[in-house]
Design a protein around this motif. Structure first.
Motif, short mmCIF file in Angstrom:
data_model
loop_
_atom_site.label_atom_id
_atom_site.label_comp_id
_atom_site.label_asym_id
_atom_site.label_seq_id
_atom_site.Cartn_x
_atom_site.Cartn_y
_atom_site.Cartn_z
N LEU A 68 0.86 -1.16 0.15
CA LEU A 68 -0.15 0.03 -0.02
C LEU A 68 0.94 1.14 0.21
CD1 LEU A 68 -3.02 -0.75 2.43
CD2 LEU A 68 -3.18 -0.34 -0.19
N LEU A 69 1.85 1.25 0.65
CA LEU A 69 2.75 2.25 0.67
C LEU A 69 3.50 2.57 -0.73
CD1 LEU A 69 4.21 4.72 2.45
CD2 LEU A 69 6.05 2.74 3.26
N ILE A 70 4.07 1.48 -1.30
CA ILE A 70 4.49 1.76 -2.41
C ILE A 70 3.41 2.23 -3.72
CG2 ILE A 70 5.50 0.43 -4.63
CD1 ILE A 70 6.99 -1.54 -2.56
N LEU A 71 2.07 1.57 -3.41
CA LEU A 71 1.23 2.07 -4.47
C LEU A 71 0.67 3.71 -4.04
CD1 LEU A 71 -1.22 -1.04 -4.47
CD2 LEU A 71 0.14 -0.22 -6.45
N ALA A 72 0.90 3.84 -3.06
CA ALA A 72 0.64 5.33 -2.64
C ALA A 72 1.44 6.33 -3.21
CB ALA A 72 0.36 5.57 -0.94
N CYS A 73 2.94 5.80 -3.21
CA CYS A 73 3.94 6.75 -3.86
C CYS A 73 3.64 6.66 -5.31
CB CYS A 73 5.36 6.18 -3.51
SG CYS A 73 5.68 6.07 -1.79
N THR A 74 3.20 5.65 -5.91
CA THR A 74 3.19 5.54 -7.46
C THR A 74 1.95 6.24 -7.99
OG1 THR A 74 4.00 3.21 -7.26
CG2 THR A 74 3.00 4.01 -9.55
N CYS A 106 1.22 9.70 -13.48
CA CYS A 106 -0.03 8.85 -13.41
C CYS A 106 0.30 7.11 -13.55
CB CYS A 106 -1.17 9.01 -14.15
SG CYS A 106 -1.84 10.88 -13.79
N LEU A 107 1.25 7.04 -14.32
CA LEU A 107 1.92 5.89 -14.79
C LEU A 107 2.20 4.67 -13.59
CD1 LEU A 107 4.04 6.54 -17.93
CD2 LEU A 107 1.83 5.31 -17.78
N PRO A 108 2.11 3.36 -13.90
CA PRO A 108 2.61 2.31 -12.92
C PRO A 108 4.08 2.33 -12.74
CG PRO A 108 1.54 1.35 -15.01
CD PRO A 108 1.45 2.87 -14.89
N SER A 109 4.61 1.56 -11.81
CA SER A 109 6.18 1.23 -11.69
C SER A 109 6.66 0.25 -12.76
CB SER A 109 6.36 0.76 -10.06
OG SER A 109 7.70 0.51 -10.10
N THR A 110 8.03 0.32 -12.93
CA THR A 110 8.33 -0.82 -13.74
C THR A 110 8.58 -1.99 -12.75
OG1 THR A 110 10.66 -0.18 -12.98
CG2 THR A 110 9.94 0.83 -14.76
N VAL A 111 8.66 -3.09 -13.64
CA VAL A 111 9.02 -4.53 -12.92
C VAL A 111 10.52 -4.73 -12.86
CG1 VAL A 111 8.39 -6.87 -13.04
CG2 VAL A 111 6.59 -5.23 -13.51
N VAL A 125 13.71 -8.33 -1.65
CA VAL A 125 13.28 -8.78 -3.42
C VAL A 125 11.85 -9.35 -3.53
CG1 VAL A 125 14.11 -10.10 -5.38
CG2 VAL A 125 15.65 -8.86 -3.82
N PRO A 126 11.54 -10.40 -2.65
CA PRO A 126 10.14 -10.77 -2.73
C PRO A 126 9.10 -9.66 -2.57
CG PRO A 126 11.43 -12.19 -1.24
CD PRO A 126 12.36 -10.87 -1.25
N ALA A 127 9.24 -8.73 -1.69
CA ALA A 127 8.41 -7.66 -1.69
C ALA A 127 8.44 -6.88 -3.07
CB ALA A 127 8.79 -6.88 -0.48
N ALA A 128 9.50 -6.71 -3.38
CA ALA A 128 9.68 -5.87 -4.62
C ALA A 128 9.02 -6.64 -5.79
CB ALA A 128 10.99 -5.50 -5.05
N VAL A 129 9.26 -8.02 -5.99
CA VAL A 129 8.50 -8.70 -7.10
C VAL A 129 6.96 -8.33 -6.97
CG1 VAL A 129 8.07 -10.95 -7.74
CG2 VAL A 129 10.37 -10.35 -7.08
N CYS A 130 6.31 -8.70 -5.69
CA CYS A 130 5.05 -8.65 -5.70
C CYS A 130 4.49 -7.19 -5.73
CB CYS A 130 4.54 -9.02 -4.16
SG CYS A 130 4.80 -10.86 -3.78
N ALA A 131 5.18 -6.11 -5.12
CA ALA A 131 4.62 -4.75 -5.38
C ALA A 131 4.82 -4.22 -6.82
CB ALA A 131 5.89 -3.86 -4.47
N PHE A 263 12.86 2.03 -4.41
CA PHE A 263 13.08 1.74 -5.82
C PHE A 263 11.49 1.27 -6.64
CE2 PHE A 263 17.52 0.70 -4.59
CZ PHE A 263 18.11 1.68 -5.05
N CYS A 264 10.77 0.77 -6.00
CA CYS A 264 9.47 0.59 -6.62
C CYS A 264 8.59 1.57 -6.68
CB CYS A 264 8.81 -0.69 -5.90
SG CYS A 264 9.53 -2.13 -5.75
#
Length: 330
Positions: A68-74, A106-111, A125-131, A263-264
């Motif tokens: 949720l924190l990463i999505l809020a940043c994005t 407004c765009l999403p993050s890279t993978v 890393v697992p959290a980064a993959v999922c996020a 990074f995410c």
């Protein structure tokens, strides 16, 4: 340090722009490239749905606070910063360029690069993959809505909502439905499909810039404007990096989680952004609108490569620091 080198994909983009400048498609070729772009975009999002495993979707629920924190940043912090920059300096860039900056926000993050930099920095890393995966999935739904909300505040219109459904949502959902049958094949041919995705983007960029060149793009966009775009992109990136580092430490995130958030939460996808722009905006505007995104893509690679090495040293120092013994009372 390979991320410090120029991305081959970026070289391909620059070649597409140069080709569109020298030999733009026109006349009878325009509808051909239009429908080719439509088909390639739909195929790209179909394959994204087919590649995404159900396990990746379910794993994204586990560390929901971090995600949720990463999505809020994005999807919250970036648009707010973009709107603030536009409100403070409305005359700094041309209106179409500002539209491109707001679209970028407004765009999403890279993978791939989000996960790679998190790994280099010694992060979760697992959290980064999922996020990063969650950001791209939600972005297919959230980005068109955000773009509509943000640009409507400035009297700008986006494309037909049905185009968004037909070219983005339905192909992705169909790919996800067929994932149990196509997932293993897509995973085995990941490299080939990656070339297909990038090739699709190059075709879309060529068609978009051809239209922009025919509309007189380079006559109304001086070189100094490109420098200003780079300054605005850099300011956005450094603001988000600073706020994510400060915010992560303020709420007491472990260093590994902080690295994943940094990074995410600071990345923006070029591979999905260009096709989305082609769907969301009129053809004559797409070439100008994706310029801030193309510059931001390379800037984020350079800056985050340096930052990842610094985080790697911090992670190594933390792991080598012995824990303080707990003293017993009495």
């Amino acid at each position: 340090m390979r991320f410090l080198k120029i991305d081959p994909f970026l070289l391909g983009l620059l070649t597409s722009v140069l080709l569109a400048t020298v030999v733009p498609c026109h006349g009878a070729a325009v509808p051909v490239f239009h429908w080719l772009s439509v088909g390639l975009i739909a195929l790209m999002f179909f394959l994204q749905g087919a590649r995404l495993s159900r396990k990746a979707v379910l794993d994204g629920v586990v560390a929901w606070k971090l995600h949720l924190l990463i999505l809020a940043c994005t999807f919250v912090l970036f648009p707010l910063l973009g709107l603030a920059a536009h409100a403070l300096f409305p005359g700094l860039l041309q209106p179409d360029i500002w539209m491109g900056v707001l679209f970028l926000c407004c765009l999403p993050s890279t993978v791939q690069s989000s996960i790679a930099f998190t790994s280099i920095g010694g992060g979760n890393v697992p959290a980064a993959v999922c996020a990063a995966t969650a950001s791209n999935v939600f972005g297919i739904f959230i980005t068109p809505v955000l773009v509509g909300l943000v640009l409507s505040q400035h009297g700008q219109a986006t494309g037909n909502p049905l185009d968004i459904v037909y070219q983005l949502l339905l192909p992705f959902i169909l790919g996800q439905v067929l994932q149990p049958w196509l997932g293993a094949w897509a995973h085995r041919n990941k490299k080939i499909l990656s070339f297909s995705d990038r090739g699709s983007v190059l075709v879309v960029v060529y068609a978009a810039f051809s239209d922009a060149v025919m509309q007189g793009l380079w006559h109304r966009l001086p070189l100094a404007e490109l420098g200003l775009i780079a300054v605005v992109d850099s300011a956005l990136l450094f603001a988000v990096l600073g706020l994510t580092i400060f915010g992560g430490r303020l709420i007491g995130l472990p260093l590994k989680d902080e690295i994943a958030v940094v990074f995410c939460g600071s990345k923006k996808t070029l591979a999905s952004g260009v096709p989305m722009a082609n769907v969301l905006f009129p053809p004559a505007s797409v070439g100008v609108i994706v310029l801030p995104l193309m510059l931001y893509h390379q800037i984020q690679l350079f800056v985050c490569a340096v930052l990842a090495r610094r985080f790697a040293r911090l992670s190594a120092a933390q792991e080598n620091t012995p824990a303080m013994p707990v003293r017993k009372a009495g």
